[in-house]
Design an enzyme around this catalytic site. Structure first.
Site, mmCIF file in Angstrom:
data_model
loop_
_atom_site.group_PDB
_atom_site.id
_atom_site.type_symbol
_atom_site.label_atom_id
_atom_site.label_comp_id
_atom_site.label_asym_id
_atom_site.label_seq_id
_atom_site.Cartn_x
_atom_site.Cartn_y
_atom_site.Cartn_z
ATOM 1 N N VAL A 284 63.160 86.405 60.951
ATOM 2 C CA VAL A 284 64.389 85.621 60.805
ATOM 3 C C VAL A 284 65.391 86.101 61.862
ATOM 4 C CG1 VAL A 284 66.321 85.080 59.276
ATOM 5 C CG2 VAL A 284 63.989 85.255 58.344
ATOM 6 N N ASP A 285 65.629 85.242 62.855
ATOM 7 C CA ASP A 285 66.603 85.552 63.913
ATOM 8 C C ASP A 285 67.935 84.917 63.526
ATOM 9 O OD1 ASP A 285 64.389 86.559 65.291
ATOM 10 O OD2 ASP A 285 64.068 84.672 66.370
ATOM 11 N N TYR A 286 69.018 85.644 63.752
ATOM 12 C CA TYR A 286 70.298 85.068 63.340
ATOM 13 C C TYR A 286 71.421 85.462 64.300
ATOM 14 C CZ TYR A 286 71.482 89.728 61.665
ATOM 15 O OH TYR A 286 71.736 91.080 61.604
#
Lengths: 251, 205
Positions: free
Chosen positions: A132-134
């Site tokens: 999960v990239d944020y």
């Protein structure tokens, strides 16, 4: 995590479309790090806890995984190996498993519950890692190009509900910054998820990784920490000493 | 020659690579006759219990594995392969091979101290050895092994337990040995020299 006698430190190696290892800053600017085989051999000698190899162009360029190349890479790995980049179909994974990859890292696939479920059904949840990239409170896919409209925690929860057995939580803004990890986010996500959380993004030294473990991560991953030394980012592949080599062994 | 049971479930290449690195021939096979005759058999496995048992059955490999065990072949189950040696698993409905009197249950998500424990359990643990066993004897220094699992085995016969880890205040059985049958919950093929030492000991049995 106290029973896991040594926190897991995971070098993350980024492959580009030319099969070179690079390190990015904020998912943009790239620095050449080295030839993947040389670097893997070095990490092998240093007995790293685990390796994560991500092809950062396969998703966006849409090219197929070269299984012969992955087999050569995996053949050098006497440590656990996670592979990601361009995974969109459960059928891609049989050759990966046969060649010695035990974990699949999903990027854009993190938003695809059917794919996660299919992978978990065949290979088990512990083989499926949702990355999960944020940035700015939103989860992004496609190398940080596409906003999912979800918070990182919401996307991570959805991925776990679909069958992911591990979650990498990666700060895009801190990528390559080497100033420390996003401990608040790591702590929040680790407290909310039943599965191990791997912190990624922002570490420049082992102390940063240790902070992420203290914040609740089961493992801490980094490209820069294990690839660069000094203010000028000279390329030097390094890894902390094996604790079992010390007298008495256990920490 | 070491035969690695190739039934479409598991990390065959990693085992072949490591045995090769150690100077031993390890050949994947799904040939029933070769398995029934083998001196050294490795049963790998990742994924779901029933899926694995179905894959063994689909290749008619259940009886040959029993034949090999009855003949006294040295057998090493790795990860899910260890669990398959037991009688059953909470994860599935199908019976296991029943070669070791053990059942497999899910790892607890809460420790004795009430703290949350991650499931799957992924990472490195120092191995504790409650007794001497053929695969783990020769190491004089502490050994660490890499684990990826959501289930663990419980042996009916305490003497079958060859290795444990401490998790959430509980001793979890992660290595079994009974006569010529061995199983390890961890991945020796992914545990650097610690795993090499174990696989070499197996190959030399």
């Amino acid at each position: 995590m106290s029973d896991i006698e040594r926190p897991r430190y995971i070098p993350v190696l980024l492959l580009d479309r030319q099969r070179r290892l690079v390190k990015t800053v904020a998912f943009g600017e790239r620095t050449y790090v080295g030839d993947p085989f040389n670097v893997i051999r070095l990490f092998n000698e240093k007995e790293v806890d685990e390796l994560c190899i991500l092809d950062i162009d396969a998703g966006r360029d849409g090219y197929e995984i070269d299984h012969g190349f992955v087999a050569e890479l995996a053949g050098e790995c006497f440590m656990p190996l996670a592979y990601g980049g361009g995974l969109r179909d459960v059928r891609q994974c049989a050759p990966l498993v046969r060649n010695g990859v035990e974990k699949f890292v999903l990027g854009a696939g993190t938003t695809n519950p059917a794919l996660i479920g299919a992978l978990a059904g065949v290979y088990g949840s512990s083989s499926v890692v949702a990355c999960v990239d944020y940035r700015g409170g939103h989860a992004f896919v496609d190398g940080g190009q596409r906003d999912t409209g979800l918070s990182p925690l919401a996307l991570a929860k959805a991925a776990v509900a679909a069958g992911a057995g591990e979650v990498i939580i990666q700060s895009i803004e801190r990528d390559g910054a080497r100033t420390g990890m996003d401990l608040a986010m790591i702590g929040t996500v680790a407290a909310e998820l039943p599965v191990p959380v791997i912190a990624l993004g922002g570490a420049g030294e082992v102390a940063h990784l240790a902070e992420a473990i203290d914040a609740g991560a089961a493992a801490a991953a980094s490209g820069s920490t294990f690839s660069f030394i000094g203010r000028l980012r000279a390329v030097l592949v390094t890894y902390p000493e094996d604790l079992t080599d010390k007298t008495g062994g256990a920490p | 020659m070491i035969r690695i049971v190739d039934y479409g479930v598991g990390n065959i290449a990693s085992l072949v690579n490591m045995f090769g690195h150690l100077g031993f021939d390890a050949v994947p096979t799904d040939d029933a006759a070769a398995i029934a005759r083998a001196d050294h058999l490795v049963l790998p496995g990742v994924g779901a219990f029933d899926h694995a048992m179905r894959q063994l059955a689909a290749r008619d490999l259940v009886a040959p594995l029993h034949d090999a065990a009855a003949r006294g072949a040295h057998m090493l189950g790795v990860c899910l392969g260890m669990q398959l040696l037991g009688r059953s698993s909470e994860e599935g409905k199908l019976p296991g091979l029943g070669l070791i009197d053990a059942v497999t249950v899910r790892l607890p998500a809460i420790g004795r101290d009430g703290k949350k424990l991650s499931v799957p359990n992924i990472g490195w643990h120092m191995l504790e050895k409650p007794r001497m066993s053929p695969l783990l004897d020769n190491a004089t220094r502490p050994e660490r092994f890499y684990f990826v699992h959501s289930y663990h085995m419980i042996c009916a016969e305490p003497n079958d337990v060859a290795g444990t880890i401490l998790r959430g205040g509980d001793q979890v059985t992660v290595a079994v040995s009974r006569d010529t049958l061995h199983g390890v919950q961890f991945h020796p093929e992914k545990s650097h020299r610690h795993g090499m030492s174990l696989l070499e000991a197996f190959a030399r049995l």
